[in-house]
Design an enzyme around this catalytic site. Structure first.
Site, PDB file in Angstrom:
ATOM      1  N   ARG A   1     -42.497  44.353  -8.372  1.00 16.34           N
ATOM      2  CA  ARG A   1     -42.608  42.900  -8.358  1.00 16.34           C
ATOM      3  C   ARG A   1     -43.686  42.481  -7.370  1.00 16.34           C
ATOM      4  O   ARG A   1     -44.036  43.234  -6.466  1.00 16.34           O
ATOM      5  CB  ARG A   1     -41.253  42.274  -7.967  1.00 16.34           C
TER       6      ARG A   1
ATOM      7  N   HIS B   1      -8.026  58.912   7.885  1.00 16.99           N
ATOM      8  CA  HIS B   1      -7.900  60.006   6.920  1.00 16.99           C
ATOM      9  C   HIS B   1      -6.862  59.625   5.873  1.00 16.99           C
ATOM     10  O   HIS B   1      -5.805  59.121   6.235  1.00 16.99           O
ATOM     11  CB  HIS B   1      -7.462  61.288   7.623  1.00 16.99           C
TER      12      HIS B   1
HETATM   13  P1  FAD Z   1     -35.960  34.657  -4.912  1.00 17.63           P
HETATM   14  O1  FAD Z   1     -34.576  35.122  -5.032  1.00 17.63           O
HETATM   15  O2  FAD Z   1     -36.944  35.126  -5.910  1.00 17.63           O
HETATM   16  O3  FAD Z   1     -35.877  33.071  -4.948  1.00 17.63           O
HETATM   17  C1  FAD Z   1     -36.988  32.253  -4.967  1.00 17.63           C
HETATM   18  C2  FAD Z   1     -36.665  31.004  -5.744  1.00 17.63           C
HETATM   19  O4  FAD Z   1     -37.709  30.067  -5.558  1.00 17.63           O
HETATM   20  C3  FAD Z   1     -36.596  31.216  -7.255  1.00 17.63           C
HETATM   21  O5  FAD Z   1     -35.459  30.553  -7.779  1.00 17.63           O
HETATM   22  C4  FAD Z   1     -37.864  30.582  -7.791  1.00 17.63           C
HETATM   23  O6  FAD Z   1     -37.725  30.100  -9.112  1.00 17.63           O
HETATM   24  C5  FAD Z   1     -38.052  29.475  -6.785  1.00 17.63           C
HETATM   25  N1  FAD Z   1     -39.434  29.008  -6.647  1.00 17.63           N
HETATM   26  C6  FAD Z   1     -40.581  29.741  -6.681  1.00 17.63           C
HETATM   27  N2  FAD Z   1     -41.645  28.957  -6.465  1.00 17.63           N
HETATM   28  C7  FAD Z   1     -41.161  27.713  -6.289  1.00 17.63           C
HETATM   29  C8  FAD Z   1     -41.777  26.453  -6.037  1.00 17.63           C
HETATM   30  N3  FAD Z   1     -43.098  26.341  -5.886  1.00 17.63           N
HETATM   31  N4  FAD Z   1     -40.981  25.365  -5.948  1.00 17.63           N
HETATM   32  C9  FAD Z   1     -39.639  25.470  -6.089  1.00 17.63           C
HETATM   33  N5  FAD Z   1     -39.006  26.618  -6.323  1.00 17.63           N
HETATM   34  C10 FAD Z   1     -39.760  27.725  -6.413  1.00 17.63           C
HETATM   35  N6  FAD Z   1     -31.768  42.905  -3.914  1.00 17.63           N
HETATM   36  C11 FAD Z   1     -30.703  43.365  -3.223  1.00 17.63           C
HETATM   37  O7  FAD Z   1     -30.681  43.247  -2.001  1.00 17.63           O
HETATM   38  N7  FAD Z   1     -29.643  43.935  -3.860  1.00 17.63           N
HETATM   39  C12 FAD Z   1     -29.607  44.087  -5.204  1.00 17.63           C
HETATM   40  O8  FAD Z   1     -28.640  44.610  -5.751  1.00 17.63           O
HETATM   41  C13 FAD Z   1     -30.710  43.628  -5.954  1.00 17.63           C
HETATM   42  N8  FAD Z   1     -30.731  43.750  -7.302  1.00 17.63           N
HETATM   43  C14 FAD Z   1     -31.796  43.264  -8.009  1.00 17.63           C
HETATM   44  C15 FAD Z   1     -31.781  43.405  -9.397  1.00 17.63           C
HETATM   45  C16 FAD Z   1     -32.834  42.929 -10.142  1.00 17.63           C
HETATM   46  C17 FAD Z   1     -32.815  43.097 -11.639  1.00 17.63           C
HETATM   47  C18 FAD Z   1     -33.923  42.270  -9.488  1.00 17.63           C
HETATM   48  C19 FAD Z   1     -35.051  41.700 -10.289  1.00 17.63           C
HETATM   49  C20 FAD Z   1     -33.937  42.127  -8.123  1.00 17.63           C
HETATM   50  C21 FAD Z   1     -32.876  42.630  -7.364  1.00 17.63           C
HETATM   51  N9  FAD Z   1     -32.854  42.528  -5.968  1.00 17.63           N
HETATM   52  C22 FAD Z   1     -31.789  43.020  -5.259  1.00 17.63           C
HETATM   53  C23 FAD Z   1     -33.973  41.904  -5.225  1.00 17.63           C
HETATM   54  C24 FAD Z   1     -33.590  40.452  -4.845  1.00 17.63           C
HETATM   55  O9  FAD Z   1     -33.295  39.733  -6.020  1.00 17.63           O
HETATM   56  C25 FAD Z   1     -34.729  39.792  -4.110  1.00 17.63           C
HETATM   57  O10 FAD Z   1     -35.143  40.600  -3.015  1.00 17.63           O
HETATM   58  C26 FAD Z   1     -34.290  38.438  -3.575  1.00 17.63           C
HETATM   59  O11 FAD Z   1     -33.901  37.603  -4.635  1.00 17.63           O
HETATM   60  C27 FAD Z   1     -35.421  37.773  -2.798  1.00 17.63           C
HETATM   61  O12 FAD Z   1     -34.981  36.548  -2.332  1.00 17.63           O
HETATM   62  P2  FAD Z   1     -35.990  35.336  -2.065  1.00 17.63           P
HETATM   63  O13 FAD Z   1     -35.144  34.225  -1.555  1.00 17.63           O
HETATM   64  O14 FAD Z   1     -37.120  35.817  -1.268  1.00 17.63           O
HETATM   65  O15 FAD Z   1     -36.589  34.969  -3.493  1.00 17.63           O
HETATM   66  P1  NAD Z   2     -39.677  49.731  -7.983  1.00 18.06           P
HETATM   67  O1  NAD Z   2     -40.836  49.637  -7.087  1.00 18.06           O
HETATM   68  O2  NAD Z   2     -38.363  50.088  -7.432  1.00 18.06           O
HETATM   69  O3  NAD Z   2     -39.965  50.791  -9.125  1.00 18.06           O
HETATM   70  C1  NAD Z   2     -41.069  50.689  -9.961  1.00 18.06           C
HETATM   71  C2  NAD Z   2     -41.371  52.073 -10.493  1.00 18.06           C
HETATM   72  O4  NAD Z   2     -42.314  51.936 -11.524  1.00 18.06           O
HETATM   73  C3  NAD Z   2     -41.966  52.996  -9.444  1.00 18.06           C
HETATM   74  O5  NAD Z   2     -41.288  54.229  -9.457  1.00 18.06           O
HETATM   75  C4  NAD Z   2     -43.421  53.145  -9.875  1.00 18.06           C
HETATM   76  O6  NAD Z   2     -43.966  54.415  -9.560  1.00 18.06           O
HETATM   77  C5  NAD Z   2     -43.299  52.961 -11.372  1.00 18.06           C
HETATM   78  N1  NAD Z   2     -44.502  52.474 -12.022  1.00 18.06           N
HETATM   79  C6  NAD Z   2     -45.388  51.552 -11.588  1.00 18.06           C
HETATM   80  N2  NAD Z   2     -46.351  51.327 -12.517  1.00 18.06           N
HETATM   81  C7  NAD Z   2     -46.040  52.137 -13.565  1.00 18.06           C
HETATM   82  C8  NAD Z   2     -46.621  52.348 -14.831  1.00 18.06           C
HETATM   83  N3  NAD Z   2     -47.712  51.677 -15.202  1.00 18.06           N
HETATM   84  N4  NAD Z   2     -46.050  53.236 -15.657  1.00 18.06           N
HETATM   85  C9  NAD Z   2     -44.924  53.919 -15.281  1.00 18.06           C
HETATM   86  N5  NAD Z   2     -44.337  53.750 -14.089  1.00 18.06           N
HETATM   87  C10 NAD Z   2     -44.874  52.858 -13.248  1.00 18.06           C
HETATM   88  O7  NAD Z   2     -39.641  48.334  -8.753  1.00 18.06           O
HETATM   89  P2  NAD Z   2     -38.562  47.708  -9.730  1.00 18.06           P
HETATM   90  O8  NAD Z   2     -37.611  48.723 -10.213  1.00 18.06           O
HETATM   91  O9  NAD Z   2     -39.329  46.890 -10.698  1.00 18.06           O
HETATM   92  O10 NAD Z   2     -37.797  46.737  -8.765  1.00 18.06           O
HETATM   93  C11 NAD Z   2     -38.524  45.756  -8.033  1.00 18.06           C
HETATM   94  C12 NAD Z   2     -37.891  45.512  -6.718  1.00 18.06           C
HETATM   95  O11 NAD Z   2     -36.698  44.746  -6.880  1.00 18.06           O
HETATM   96  C13 NAD Z   2     -37.429  46.770  -6.001  1.00 18.06           C
HETATM   97  O12 NAD Z   2     -38.473  47.389  -5.294  1.00 18.06           O
HETATM   98  C14 NAD Z   2     -36.401  46.228  -5.071  1.00 18.06           C
HETATM   99  O13 NAD Z   2     -37.047  45.726  -3.939  1.00 18.06           O
HETATM  100  C15 NAD Z   2     -35.785  45.097  -5.874  1.00 18.06           C
HETATM  101  N6  NAD Z   2     -34.515  45.563  -6.463  1.00 18.06           N
HETATM  102  C16 NAD Z   2     -33.530  45.961  -5.627  1.00 18.06           C
HETATM  103  C17 NAD Z   2     -32.337  46.421  -6.156  1.00 18.06           C
HETATM  104  C18 NAD Z   2     -31.266  46.872  -5.224  1.00 18.06           C
HETATM  105  O14 NAD Z   2     -31.369  46.576  -4.053  1.00 18.06           O
HETATM  106  N7  NAD Z   2     -30.260  47.581  -5.690  1.00 18.06           N
HETATM  107  C19 NAD Z   2     -32.154  46.480  -7.533  1.00 18.06           C
HETATM  108  C20 NAD Z   2     -33.201  46.100  -8.348  1.00 18.06           C
HETATM  109  C21 NAD Z   2     -34.376  45.626  -7.799  1.00 18.06           C
END
Ligand code: FAD
Ligand code: NAD
Length: 474
Positions: A279, A451
């Site tokens: 991302r 335990h």
């Molecule tokens: P965000 O959560 O992205 O929030 C930003 C918000 O701002 C959004 O709602 C967006 O629409 C809004 N926004 C953007 N620009 C503007 C604007 N100009 N005006 C008004 N609103 C705006 N992290 C974990 O710790 N544990 C997990 O299990 C985990 N699982 C994940 C699973 C997936 C599939 C994904 C995609 C991510 C996951 N993450 C996880 C990562 C986590 O979601 C992000 O690190 C976290 O949401 C970041 O928080 P944030 O507040 O920085 O931004």
């Molecule tokens: P990621 O960085 O974890 O994994 C992306 C993977 O894609 C890497 O292994 C990279 O080498 C590979 N990759 C990149 N370009 C490629 C290509 N062109 N072809 C094939 N492989 C390629 O990123 P993600 O899985 O998209 O997740 C994004 C971020 O969201 C994570 O880094 C994490 O910070 C957050 N997230 C966190 C959780 C959690 O905390 N459990 C869960 C989901 C997401």
């Protein structure tokens, strides 16, 4: 007409932005929180990526699919037979949507209770800490004494692979398939790829992950990545390392993928393709040209250790800035910034942010790995302990994996912990606490652990650092 003024204007209502807004309001500041996300019914959907299309919905599906998988594959070992188990994917998705909706509503109530002015619209930072707010009803410019940028992140895309939201999806689509895809392709064997791949594999998909790197999960300790690769292979996840997808085309409801395996061009066909290749900071259209806020060459907002940007009074947190993209990291930065604005001595430990991958086995880590310690030339001692040697793990029937601790060779200070196994997501907290308190492996070893519990594996790994684990040969 004078502008409406606030002590703090927060742009972005994810875990970073909303935690900052609530903490600032607790500290008696006048707060406006702007978030642009709407639910399908057009209602505001605060909580950001994490609540709406990230952490929470993915964990809901991981839990649902795990229950189903247990019925199919684990219960019989406990003498439980269940005939005719089936999965209603629609209902599973509905439950997940319900969890999200409930939490969206909970946040809106919290904003009200804390007297935060919540705006469902877009914010853009202008010069002099003014913010342009655009909603369905029009535009307004407000004045912030402080502005916190918390716009989060959006998925990377790759050339030749266009997300259509139906056959080729990002995390949003993969969390809402209406039926189990027979064949699911995933580009990227990272955190999302592994978590979402696990969900759909457990429900019956044939899952292939294309990973560009030659090494699997290179961010974790090699012992952990080896154990994880073995476990995922046993589960049937087909992880193709060193492959690069060149193109994906949808034809007659199938996705044809052309990829390079080494220097050989190959093809594969899937029902759905998930793109999960990382991302990037959501800094597009966030800053007016004269806002003065500097971006890095990766498009992140440039900040110092205290989340201050290049402009005084403008702060930035969470996925929008350097550091791991994790919800708890975003929230803690938000809280620290609100407290710093209030003149408090805020604390934020970027070196002790725990990571968790919620696969089965779960993978969790904090601090340094052996690779980083070697690179940094730090002398260390390590101790590890397998869950297979814990009474609780065996009693649960869930004893794959181990705990590994790394401690400074001279001072014994705990420098890192890696856990792969049952409830690793919970067990890592003890290691984080020890590190935050500058504790040693000896401290962990001297603390009584109940335990039979899984936490005994952490205790035994601490003893093993000094070669004195009780339930394994040292
Ligand atoms: P965000 O959560 O992205 O929030 C930003 C918000 O701002 C959004 O709602 C967006 O629409 C809004 N926004 C953007 N620009 C503007 C604007 N100009 N005006 C008004 N609103 C705006 N992290 C974990 O710790 N544990 C997990 O299990 C985990 N699982 C994940 C699973 C997936 C599939 C994904 C995609 C991510 C996951 N993450 C996880 C990562 C986590 O979601 C992000 O690190 C976290 O949401 C970041 O928080 P944030 O507040 O920085 O931004
Ligand atoms: P990621 O960085 O974890 O994994 C992306 C993977 O894609 C890497 O292994 C990279 O080498 C590979 N990759 C990149 N370009 C490629 C290509 N062109 N072809 C094939 N492989 C390629 O990123 P993600 O899985 O998209 O997740 C994004 C971020 O969201 C994570 O880094 C994490 O910070 C957050 N997230 C966190 C959780 C959690 O905390 N459990 C869960 C989901 C997401």
């Amino acid at each position: 007409m004078s502008l409406r003024a606030f002590d703090v204007v927060v742009i972005g209502g994810g875990p970073g932005g909303y935690a900052a807004a609530i903490r600032a309001a607790q500290l008696k500041m006048k707060v406006m929180l702007i978030d642009d996300r709407k639910a399908e019914d057009g209602k505001p959907a605060p909580g950001g990526t994490c609540l709406n299309v990230g952490c929470v919905p993915s964990k809901a599906l991981l839990d649902s699919s795990k229950h189903y998988h247990h019925i199919e594959h684990e219960f019989s070992a406990h003498g439980i037979s269940v005939k005719g188990a089936s999965i209603d994917v629609g209902k599973m998705i509905e439950r997940k949507n319900g969890v999200v909706k409930q939490l969206n509503g909970g946040l809106l109530q919290l904003f009200k209770a804390n007297k935060i002015e919540f705006i469902n619209g877009r914010g853009r930072l202008l010069a002099d800490r003014q913010v342009e707010v655009s909603t369905d009803d029009g535009k307004e410019t407000v004045q912030g004494k402080h502005v916190i940028l918390a716009a989060g992140s959006v998925p990377f895309t790759i050339p030749g692979v266009d997300i259509d939201g139906d056959h080729i999806v990002d995390n949003v689509g993969a969390l809402s398939f209406t039926q189990t895809p027979k064949k699911l392709g995933i580009i990227g064997a990272g955190v999302i790829g592994l978590e979402m791949g696990s969900v759909w594999k457990r429900l019956g998909s044939e899952v292939t992950l294309f990973e560009a790197m030659d090494t699997f999960l290179s961010v974790v300790d090699p012992d952990v990545s080896r154990a994880a690769a073995k476990a995922f292979k046993n589960q049937g996840l087909d992880i193709q390392l060193g492959t690069k997808v060149k193109q994906a085309k949808v034809n007659r409801s199938k996705v044809k993928v052309t990829y390079l395996d080494g220097d050989k061009e190959k093809e594969a066909t899937f029902d759905k393709l998930l793109v999960a290749v990382g991302r990037r900071a959501a800094s597009d259209n966030l800053l007016a040209e004269d806002s003065g806020v500097k971006l890095t060459d990766r498009g992140q907002v440039e900040v110092n250790a205290h989340c201050q940007t290049s402009i005084s009074g403008v702060w930035a947190i969470g996925d929008l800035v350097r550091g791991p993209m994790l919800a708890h990291k975003a929230s803690e930065e938000g809280i620290a910034v609100a407290e710093a604005i209030a003149g408090q001595a805020a604390h934020f430990g970027l070196d002790t942010v725990p990571w968790v991958i919620y696969t089965d086995p779960e993978i969790a880590w904090v601090g340094k790995t052996e690779q980083t310690l070697k690179q940094e030339g730090v002398e260390y001692r390590s101790g590890s302990f397998p869950f297979a040697a814990t009474g609780r793990g065996l009693a649960m029937g869930d004893a794959v994996g181990h705990v590994k601790l790394l401690a400074d060779a001279e001072t014994d200070r705990l420098l890192g912990a890696q856990i792969i196994g049952p409830h690793a997501s919970e067990l890592i907290a003890e290691c984080v606490v020890t590190m935050e308190f500058a504790g040693s492996s000896e401290d962990l070893a001297r603390i009584i652990h109940a335990h039979p519990t899984l936490s005994e594996a952490v205790h035994e790994a601490a003893l093993a650092v000094d070669g004195r684990a009780i339930h394994k040969a040292n």
